[in-house]
Design a protein around this motif. Sequence first.
Motif, PDB file in Angstrom:
ATOM      1  N   ASP A 188       2.962 -17.712 -11.162  1.00  0.00           N
ATOM      2  CA  ASP A 188       3.964 -18.665 -11.611  1.00  0.00           C
ATOM      3  C   ASP A 188       5.367 -18.200 -11.242  1.00  0.00           C
ATOM      4  O   ASP A 188       6.190 -18.987 -10.766  1.00  0.00           O
ATOM      5  N   ALA A 189       5.659 -16.921 -11.444  1.00  0.00           N
ATOM      6  CA  ALA A 189       6.993 -16.399 -11.133  1.00  0.00           C
ATOM      7  C   ALA A 189       7.269 -16.415  -9.641  1.00  0.00           C
ATOM      8  O   ALA A 189       8.406 -16.650  -9.211  1.00  0.00           O
ATOM      9  N   ARG A 190       6.247 -16.223  -8.835  1.00  0.00           N
ATOM     10  CA  ARG A 190       6.440 -16.156  -7.381  1.00  0.00           C
ATOM     11  C   ARG A 190       6.709 -17.515  -6.744  1.00  0.00           C
ATOM     12  O   ARG A 190       6.979 -17.592  -5.543  1.00  0.00           O
ATOM     13  N   LYS A 191       6.680 -18.584  -7.529  1.00  0.00           N
ATOM     14  CA  LYS A 191       7.052 -19.890  -6.998  1.00  0.00           C
ATOM     15  C   LYS A 191       8.529 -19.934  -6.618  1.00  0.00           C
ATOM     16  O   LYS A 191       8.926 -20.702  -5.754  1.00  0.00           O
ATOM     17  N   ALA A 192       9.343 -19.146  -7.305  1.00  0.00           N
ATOM     18  CA  ALA A 192      10.760 -19.067  -6.968  1.00  0.00           C
ATOM     19  C   ALA A 192      10.932 -18.218  -5.711  1.00  0.00           C
ATOM     20  O   ALA A 192      10.404 -17.108  -5.638  1.00  0.00           O
ATOM     21  N   PRO A 193      11.659 -18.703  -4.712  1.00  0.00           N
ATOM     22  CA  PRO A 193      11.819 -17.936  -3.464  1.00  0.00           C
ATOM     23  C   PRO A 193      12.414 -16.553  -3.681  1.00  0.00           C
ATOM     24  O   PRO A 193      12.021 -15.587  -3.032  1.00  0.00           O
ATOM     25  N   GLU A 194      13.363 -16.436  -4.626  1.00  0.00           N
ATOM     26  CA  GLU A 194      13.987 -15.135  -4.874  1.00  0.00           C
ATOM     27  C   GLU A 194      12.985 -14.130  -5.427  1.00  0.00           C
ATOM     28  O   GLU A 194      13.034 -12.947  -5.105  1.00  0.00           O
ATOM     29  N   VAL A 195      12.077 -14.624  -6.272  1.00  0.00           N
ATOM     30  CA  VAL A 195      11.054 -13.741  -6.840  1.00  0.00           C
ATOM     31  C   VAL A 195      10.041 -13.340  -5.773  1.00  0.00           C
ATOM     32  O   VAL A 195       9.618 -12.186  -5.698  1.00  0.00           O
ATOM     33  N   GLU A 196       9.656 -14.293  -4.947  1.00  0.00           N
ATOM     34  CA  GLU A 196       8.673 -14.001  -3.899  1.00  0.00           C
ATOM     35  C   GLU A 196       9.210 -12.973  -2.910  1.00  0.00           C
ATOM     36  O   GLU A 196       8.495 -12.038  -2.521  1.00  0.00           O
ATOM     37  N   SER A 197      10.469 -13.116  -2.499  1.00  0.00           N
ATOM     38  CA  SER A 197      11.044 -12.155  -1.554  1.00  0.00           C
ATOM     39  C   SER A 197      11.125 -10.769  -2.187  1.00  0.00           C
ATOM     40  O   SER A 197      10.873  -9.762  -1.520  1.00  0.00           O
ATOM     41  N   PHE A 198      11.454 -10.716  -3.486  1.00  0.00           N
ATOM     42  CA  PHE A 198      11.510  -9.418  -4.146  1.00  0.00           C
ATOM     43  C   PHE A 198      10.120  -8.824  -4.309  1.00  0.00           C
ATOM     44  O   PHE A 198       9.942  -7.605  -4.205  1.00  0.00           O
ATOM     45  N   PHE A 199       9.124  -9.660  -4.562  1.00  0.00           N
ATOM     46  CA  PHE A 199       7.742  -9.178  -4.665  1.00  0.00           C
ATOM     47  C   PHE A 199       7.327  -8.496  -3.364  1.00  0.00           C
ATOM     48  O   PHE A 199       6.707  -7.422  -3.386  1.00  0.00           O
ATOM     49  N   GLN A 200       7.644  -9.106  -2.236  1.00  0.00           N
ATOM     50  CA  GLN A 200       7.257  -8.542  -0.948  1.00  0.00           C
ATOM     51  C   GLN A 200       7.942  -7.198  -0.688  1.00  0.00           C
ATOM     52  O   GLN A 200       7.368  -6.332  -0.029  1.00  0.00           O
ATOM     53  N   SER A 201       9.142  -7.019  -1.204  1.00  0.00           N
ATOM     54  CA  SER A 201       9.851  -5.756  -0.977  1.00  0.00           C
ATOM     55  C   SER A 201       9.542  -4.700  -2.041  1.00  0.00           C
ATOM     56  O   SER A 201       9.698  -3.508  -1.792  1.00  0.00           O
ATOM     57  N   PHE A 202       9.087  -5.138  -3.216  1.00  0.00           N
ATOM     58  CA  PHE A 202       8.902  -4.214  -4.334  1.00  0.00           C
ATOM     59  C   PHE A 202       7.449  -3.810  -4.551  1.00  0.00           C
ATOM     60  O   PHE A 202       7.154  -2.653  -4.850  1.00  0.00           O
ATOM     61  N   ALA A 203       6.533  -4.737  -4.421  1.00  0.00           N
ATOM     62  CA  ALA A 203       5.147  -4.518  -4.843  1.00  0.00           C
ATOM     63  C   ALA A 203       4.463  -3.446  -3.996  1.00  0.00           C
ATOM     64  O   ALA A 203       4.776  -3.253  -2.818  1.00  0.00           O
ATOM     65  N   SER A 204       3.522  -2.764  -4.626  1.00  0.00           N
ATOM     66  CA  SER A 204       2.724  -1.760  -3.927  1.00  0.00           C
ATOM     67  C   SER A 204       1.749  -2.445  -2.970  1.00  0.00           C
ATOM     68  O   SER A 204       1.513  -3.650  -3.051  1.00  0.00           O
ATOM     69  N   SER A 205       1.197  -1.655  -2.079  1.00  0.00           N
ATOM     70  CA  SER A 205       0.255  -2.209  -1.094  1.00  0.00           C
ATOM     71  C   SER A 205      -0.959  -2.828  -1.764  1.00  0.00           C
ATOM     72  O   SER A 205      -1.440  -3.890  -1.353  1.00  0.00           O
ATOM     73  N   GLU A 206      -1.456  -2.175  -2.797  1.00  0.00           N
ATOM     74  CA  GLU A 206      -2.626  -2.699  -3.504  1.00  0.00           C
ATOM     75  C   GLU A 206      -2.298  -4.007  -4.213  1.00  0.00           C
ATOM     76  O   GLU A 206      -3.112  -4.935  -4.257  1.00  0.00           O
ATOM     77  N   ALA A 207      -1.098  -4.117  -4.788  1.00  0.00           N
ATOM     78  CA  ALA A 207      -0.694  -5.350  -5.464  1.00  0.00           C
ATOM     79  C   ALA A 207      -0.583  -6.501  -4.472  1.00  0.00           C
ATOM     80  O   ALA A 207      -0.980  -7.634  -4.771  1.00  0.00           O
ATOM     81  N   LYS A 208      -0.064  -6.227  -3.289  1.00  0.00           N
ATOM     82  CA  LYS A 208       0.029  -7.270  -2.265  1.00  0.00           C
ATOM     83  C   LYS A 208      -1.359  -7.681  -1.775  1.00  0.00           C
ATOM     84  O   LYS A 208      -1.611  -8.859  -1.511  1.00  0.00           O
ATOM     85  N   ARG A 209      -2.245  -6.705  -1.645  1.00  0.00           N
ATOM     86  CA  ARG A 209      -3.580  -7.006  -1.145  1.00  0.00           C
ATOM     87  C   ARG A 209      -4.352  -7.883  -2.127  1.00  0.00           C
ATOM     88  O   ARG A 209      -5.062  -8.814  -1.724  1.00  0.00           O
ATOM     89  N   LEU A 210      -4.195  -7.608  -3.421  1.00  0.00           N
ATOM     90  CA  LEU A 210      -4.961  -8.314  -4.443  1.00  0.00           C
ATOM     91  C   LEU A 210      -4.195  -9.490  -5.060  1.00  0.00           C
ATOM     92  O   LEU A 210      -4.798 -10.285  -5.786  1.00  0.00           O
ATOM     93  N   ASN A 211      -2.871  -9.575  -4.782  1.00  0.00           N
ATOM     94  CA  ASN A 211      -2.011 -10.525  -5.506  1.00  0.00           C
ATOM     95  C   ASN A 211      -2.158 -10.315  -7.010  1.00  0.00           C
ATOM     96  O   ASN A 211      -2.196 -11.263  -7.804  1.00  0.00           O
ATOM     97  N   ARG A 212      -2.192  -9.057  -7.367  1.00  0.00           N
ATOM     98  CA  ARG A 212      -2.417  -8.644  -8.759  1.00  0.00           C
ATOM     99  C   ARG A 212      -1.736  -7.295  -8.970  1.00  0.00           C
ATOM    100  O   ARG A 212      -1.783  -6.434  -8.095  1.00  0.00           O
ATOM    101  N   MET A 213      -1.130  -7.119 -10.109  1.00  0.00           N
ATOM    102  CA  MET A 213      -0.435  -5.870 -10.401  1.00  0.00           C
ATOM    103  C   MET A 213      -1.098  -5.142 -11.560  1.00  0.00           C
ATOM    104  O   MET A 213      -1.846  -5.740 -12.343  1.00  0.00           O
ATOM    105  N   SER A 214      -0.778  -3.872 -11.652  1.00  0.00           N
ATOM    106  CA  SER A 214      -1.151  -3.136 -12.849  1.00  0.00           C
ATOM    107  C   SER A 214      -0.188  -3.513 -13.970  1.00  0.00           C
ATOM    108  O   SER A 214       0.866  -4.115 -13.739  1.00  0.00           O
ATOM    109  N   ALA A 215      -0.531  -3.142 -15.198  1.00  0.00           N
ATOM    110  CA  ALA A 215       0.342  -3.464 -16.333  1.00  0.00           C
ATOM    111  C   ALA A 215       1.696  -2.781 -16.190  1.00  0.00           C
ATOM    112  O   ALA A 215       2.740  -3.376 -16.469  1.00  0.00           O
ATOM    113  N   SER A 216       1.708  -1.532 -15.746  1.00  0.00           N
ATOM    114  CA  SER A 216       2.977  -0.807 -15.615  1.00  0.00           C
ATOM    115  C   SER A 216       3.826  -1.361 -14.477  1.00  0.00           C
ATOM    116  O   SER A 216       5.048  -1.522 -14.625  1.00  0.00           O
ATOM    117  N   GLU A 217       3.224  -1.673 -13.336  1.00  0.00           N
ATOM    118  CA  GLU A 217       3.999  -2.243 -12.234  1.00  0.00           C
ATOM    119  C   GLU A 217       4.484  -3.651 -12.583  1.00  0.00           C
ATOM    120  O   GLU A 217       5.601  -4.039 -12.228  1.00  0.00           O
TER     121      GLU A 217
END
Length: 409
Positions: free
Chosen positions: A294-323
């Motif tokens: 839901d948050a990644r629908k915003a372009p600003e959030v999506e661009s930050f996700f691509q620069s911030f998220a770990s490789s595993e989070a990008k691969r699964l489109n899923r994050m850990s609770a801490s990340e």
Amino acid sequence: MKSKLKLCKTLVALSVINAGVMPAFAYTVNVNSSIPISSQVMPALSTANGALGTANGLLGQIETTLINIGTAVNQQGDRQAALIQQVAQTQQQFDIEQSRNDRLLKAQDRYRVADDICAQSVSGGTAGAAAAAAGGQRTLGSASTSKDVKAIFEVPARATDIDASTTADVHSQYCDTADYAAFGGTTFCPAVSDMPKADTSLSSVLYGAGEEGKAPDGTFTEKQSDAALRYTKNTALRSAGRQLSRGEVKGAAGRVYLGMIQQYQAMADAAAQPQLEMIANSKPNPATDAALADARKAPEVESFFQSFASSEAKRLNRMSASEFERFDVERRYSNPAYLATLNNKNEIDLQREQIMSTNLNNHLQLGVKEQLEKTNILLGQILSNEAYNAYKPMLAQQLQNVNAGVSRK
């Protein structure tokens, strides 16, 4: 008219003459015609009657025309009145609908959650992710595909020498260059690992195992989770003695030994708890999927996700609770697009974002409070252990003195 007077005078004169000459006799007079009457009076009367008839006809036509005009005027007035009424009703309906639309727009503007960085917050899913991570602590071992990791939680305690030997075997997967220089080529170090010292380095729990100098990973792979669990095994879950068999527990000494093992394992579990919690919070968490999408629908959030998220989070489109939690903080703190978006927001959106930021801060403060409570528990256990180590020998010596005094009596 003059002819009629003249006729009357003639008749009177004749009557007077007859009265004077002859005796008075009554005679019937029959006037059959009159030239003036026929030639003048009657035509004039006919002409007057014709004119009067013509006038009456004109008057009738005028009356009819006036009636028609009046009827037309009345009908036009009715049509105008109906038109005015219809226009008024249409305007009234328009005003009502416009007012309704205005209320709807105001309500939507007040309560909407738009797809922009100031209206989106992943904080709504943080509680669910934290709960899922806490519930997963007890399944860390069973979720692994590695036999030695499963054994940490599922196999009864082994003798200290057997436990140490197993630890040496496991370390063969995490040799570094120093290990390889010392005994490289043996079964204990066949090659330099791509996760050097992962079973003996705290960074495996904090940032995820991997090559030296790599960036921290917020969401661990399965191999990284296994490495972190092996570090926890080496630091907080070491074996202090093997588990007794069913026959050995039956005796008095066996019961004492079993009680001591249980006491030690209770302390070891407390010591391992912070590490196990961090590892569980670093594993991919399905509870983050919906809020993150839901948050990644915003372009600003999506661009930050691509620069911030770990490789595993990008691969699964899923994050850990801490990340997931850090992502919601960092996308405000270190995201230039967020600051640019703030400059173009209206007052309502800014108030909404302020409320979300306040709620996020409250959530983080609650986490700090919970960590302090856990720390206090661990500090209390450390104090208890220190007191045990200090007083146990003194109490044992004093008990010997008491026994000696009793024996002398």
